[in-house]
Scaffold this motif. Structure first.
Motif, PDB file in Angstrom:
ATOM      1  N   PHE A  44      69.917  32.426  67.167  1.00  0.00           N
ATOM      2  CA  PHE A  44      70.440  33.202  68.297  1.00  0.00           C
ATOM      3  C   PHE A  44      71.931  32.980  68.520  1.00  0.00           C
ATOM      4  O   PHE A  44      72.662  33.923  68.692  1.00  0.00           O
ATOM      5  N   ALA A  45      72.363  31.682  68.545  1.00  0.00           N
ATOM      6  CA  ALA A  45      73.787  31.360  68.754  1.00  0.00           C
ATOM      7  C   ALA A  45      74.364  32.064  69.971  1.00  0.00           C
ATOM      8  O   ALA A  45      75.444  32.638  69.914  1.00  0.00           O
ATOM      9  N   LEU A  46      73.643  32.035  71.088  1.00  0.00           N
ATOM     10  CA  LEU A  46      74.184  32.595  72.333  1.00  0.00           C
ATOM     11  C   LEU A  46      75.182  31.610  72.927  1.00  0.00           C
ATOM     12  O   LEU A  46      75.124  30.416  72.638  1.00  0.00           O
ATOM     13  N   TYR A  47      76.085  32.129  73.758  1.00  0.00           N
ATOM     14  CA  TYR A  47      77.053  31.253  74.411  1.00  0.00           C
ATOM     15  C   TYR A  47      76.393  30.677  75.649  1.00  0.00           C
ATOM     16  O   TYR A  47      76.152  31.383  76.619  1.00  0.00           O
ATOM     17  N   PRO A  48      76.082  29.384  75.638  1.00  0.00           N
ATOM     18  CA  PRO A  48      75.219  28.820  76.681  1.00  0.00           C
ATOM     19  C   PRO A  48      75.846  28.820  78.071  1.00  0.00           C
ATOM     20  O   PRO A  48      75.133  28.773  79.063  1.00  0.00           O
TER      21      PRO A  48
ATOM     22  N   ASN B 152      77.443  37.468  77.403  1.00  0.00           N
ATOM     23  CA  ASN B 152      77.122  37.293  75.990  1.00  0.00           C
ATOM     24  C   ASN B 152      77.184  38.623  75.260  1.00  0.00           C
ATOM     25  O   ASN B 152      77.812  38.745  74.215  1.00  0.00           O
TER      26      ASN B 152
END
Lengths: 365, 285
Positions: free
Chosen positions: A84-88, A95
């Motif tokens: 996924f590599a979402l911006y936490p 995002n």
């Protein structure tokens, strides 16, 4: 004119040569699924195209322009990562908006476009949430939304359904083609699951040994595999494979000799014979004709595994060899109810022959 | 979670109380002492009952220590200000230099990279006295002796390795894919560093900055040798309390309390960032 061209790419890490002269051409608007077992470099291939890594040799062309050497932000690509590599620290909205912000899209237009993608992917109600507050399915959809929101000319989807549960994966497998069509994207879709590849790809590319061994339509990949690996990768239950010899225009498997129509009467050649489980025909009985009659093989039914509409049967030939067969549930139950004996038959035209050393397909006739 | 039994919980509470008393009692005692006159402190047997006085604080803030019959001029408040200027500037400079360096060490493999990182770390275990004498000569030559800039420079020996090594670990914990995704979105390298890497490493940066600040604040020997009273921090300034006419315990206690306040406040403010578990749920693990 192909939209994406990979021209003889090579990439090594130390002594490990991952790609060696890999080539592929993808037409505009086409979805190509890349399917192969793990460790064959699928993810690396997408990363080369995205510009995270650079190839050692070869050229990548997008829309006729060489992009090798360009930074990832200059390639105009959308990518969804397997993890996924979402911006936490950013909300789902931010995002998804990230590619639009990078392109300097005005605030009103940005809100409209994020809203539209979110609606298509059914995550409109969680846009204010942080990634840690989203379910896996929502995370995956957010990652997908981020990849497609900016109408990227090329979409790289790295096994986006890998980390979601089976039910959602099934749903998305049917939903994704519709979404991708809506955005008219050219897509490279990486997966380990041959069913996903067959459902999503207009063509499928099979990576093996540093390059594509076969790029073809899903049905052709299944019915007409180029190598034994392709045959083994596609199909569940997996294809039956037996070591044999091609001699005098015939092969023998499990004591059964089958003449191949059109086969040249050449010398002896070691080969492997493949039979798809659904091509194994079963007749009840077996006691009546202990030799199996003409072209038949007496087998005992060892196990029956029901599988939705079909059932998989594990058969044992008299000589000890095992065969997987697939048939309808009713028929399997009927066969298993009796003395668990049957006659297995295979039609010669259903046999797939491969070279025993190279694994390459031997075509007869 | 299993509910623990009563005896166990009482035992745990007792242990916690004992540990807290052990560590907190000296601080409490110093706090009490700072409100006592020297006569109260030196009374035998000691008593927790006394008439509180602000004389110690007044003397410190006014800068006039009244001992047994004599008056001494000290600049304790100036010392505290010096401590603050030195520590804060050192930490800021270290953050400016150390955070990008930590990122580089975490993300890129380059020639001699590990050697450079280790050399920086080795500053922490070399005894300061080893370098002080040559440094003093350099500093006098370069005109850095007795200047803030000179001390802030030397303080980098304390703060820079600390920040570099702590923050590096936090950068390594951030999945590079998150930054890759940001780059692919179309953002430049610098933006991905400032908008993704730094915010995600923020708890680590906060922890490292706080720790570096405390280490810098507590440093004694650099400022003792390399500066005069104009730039000296509280640690050196407190030496003035030991006078020929006796030791003023009450004033020392008040000085201690005053010198702890800035670090204490900073720790309270930073706490929010320290416990921030930002990267939770970012990447499917």
């Amino acid at each position: 004119m192909s939209f994406l061209i990979l021209d003889r790419l090579s990439k090594s890490f130390g002594a490990v040569k991952v790609f060696d002269g890999l080539s592929l051409a993808v037409a505009k608007g086409e979805t190509v699924a890349i399917c192969s077992p793990s460790g064959s470099g699928k993810t690396l291939l997408l990363r080369l195209i995205a510009g995270i890594y650079e190839p050692d040799a070869g050229e990548i062309l997008i829309d006729g322009k060489a992009v090798t050497g360009l930074a990832p932000d200059a390639r105009g690509i959308g990518m969804a990562f397997q993890n996924f590599a979402l911006y936490p620290h950013l909300t789902a909205f931010e995002n998804i908006a990230s590619p639009l912000r990078a392109r300097g899209v005005a605030e009103a237009e940005l809100t409209r476009r994020v809203g539209r993608v979110a609606e298509i992917l059914k995550i409109g109600h969680v846009l204010r949430h942080l990634p840690r507050e989203l379910s896996n399915g929502q995370k995956q959809r957010t990652a997908l939304a981020r990849a497609i929101v900016a109408d990227a000319r090329l979409l790289l989807l790295d096994d986006p359904l890998r980390n979601v549960d089976a039910k959602l994966r099934y749903e998305m497998r049917h939903e994704l083609p519709r979404v991708l069509r809506e955005f008219e994207a050219t897509v490279l879709y990486v997966t380990q699951d041959f069913r996903e590849a067959m459902a999503l790809g207009r063509r499928i590319g099979v990576l093996h040994g540093g390059g594509f061994v076969q790029v073809d339509r899903p049905q052709r990949i299944y019915a007409d595999p180029e190598t034994v690996e392709v045959a083994r990768l596609f199909g569940d239950p997996t294809i039956n494979l037996y070591d044999s010899e091609l001699a005098g225009g015939a092969v023998s498997l499990l004591g059964l000799t089958l003449g191949l129509p059109g086969a040249a009467d050449g010398g002896r050649r070691p080969c492997r014979v493949g039979v798809r489980p659904e091509h194994v025909e079963l007749d009840a009985g077996g006691e009546a004709a202990p030799d199996g009659g003409a072209g038949g093989l007496p087998v005992t039914i060892e196990a029956v595994t029901p599988l939705n509409q079909n059932a998989v049967l594990l058969l044992q030939a008299a000589g000890g060899g095992e065969i997987l067969a697939s048939t309808t549930l009713q028929r399997a139950e009927a066969l298993a109810r009796g003395p668990r004996r049957a006659i297995a038959r295979v039609r010669p035209e259903h046999l797939l022959l491969f070279d025993r050393d190279s694994g390459a397909r031997i075509r007869t006739g | 979670m299993q509910r623990s039994s009563w005896p166990w919980r009482i035992f745990k509470a007792l242990c916690l109380t004992a540990i807290s008393l052990f560590f907190l009692f000296p601080i409490l005692w110093v706090l009490l002492m700072s409100f006592q006159t020297n006569a109260d402190i030196l009374r035998v047997p000691p008593s927790p009952f006394f008439t509180p006085t602000l004389a110690n604080y007044k003397a410190l803030i006014a800068g006039e220590l009244t001992g047994a019959g004599s008056t001494l001029q000290i600049a304790y408040m100036k010392n505290i200000l010096n401590s603050f200027v030195l520590s804060a500037c050192s930490v800021l400079l270290s953050l400016l230099l150390g955070v990008p360096a930590a990122y580089a060490f975490a993300r890129y493999r380059f020639r001699l990279g590990e050697n450079i990182a280790f050399t920086l770390l080795s500053f922490r275990f070399a005894p300061p006295l080893l370098v002080l004498l040559p440094l003093l000569l350099y500093f006098q030559e370069l005109g850095l002796y007795d200047t803030y800039i000179g001390l802030i420079w030397v303080y980098q020996l304390i703060t820079l390795p600390l920040i570099l090594w702590i923050v590096r670990g936090y950068f390594e914990d951030v999945s590079p894919d998150i930054e890759h995704a940001y780059r692919i979105d179309g953002h430049s390298w610098l933006r991905s560093f400032l908008k993704i890497a730094v915010p995600l490493a923020r708890p680590g940066i906060a922890a490292a900055a706080l720790l570096a600040f405390i280490f810098a604040w507590n440093n004694f020997v650099f400022a003792l040798i390399l500066g005069s009273s104009d730039v000296q921090p509280v640690t050196v300034g407190a030496l003035a309390f030991i006078t020929a006419s006796g030791i003023q315990y009450g004033q020392i206690a008040a000085g201690l309390v005053l010198s702890v306040i800035p670090t204490f406040v900073l720790a309270l403010v930073m706490q929010r960032y320290l416990v921030e578990g930002l990267s939770l749920g970012a990447v499917k693990g």
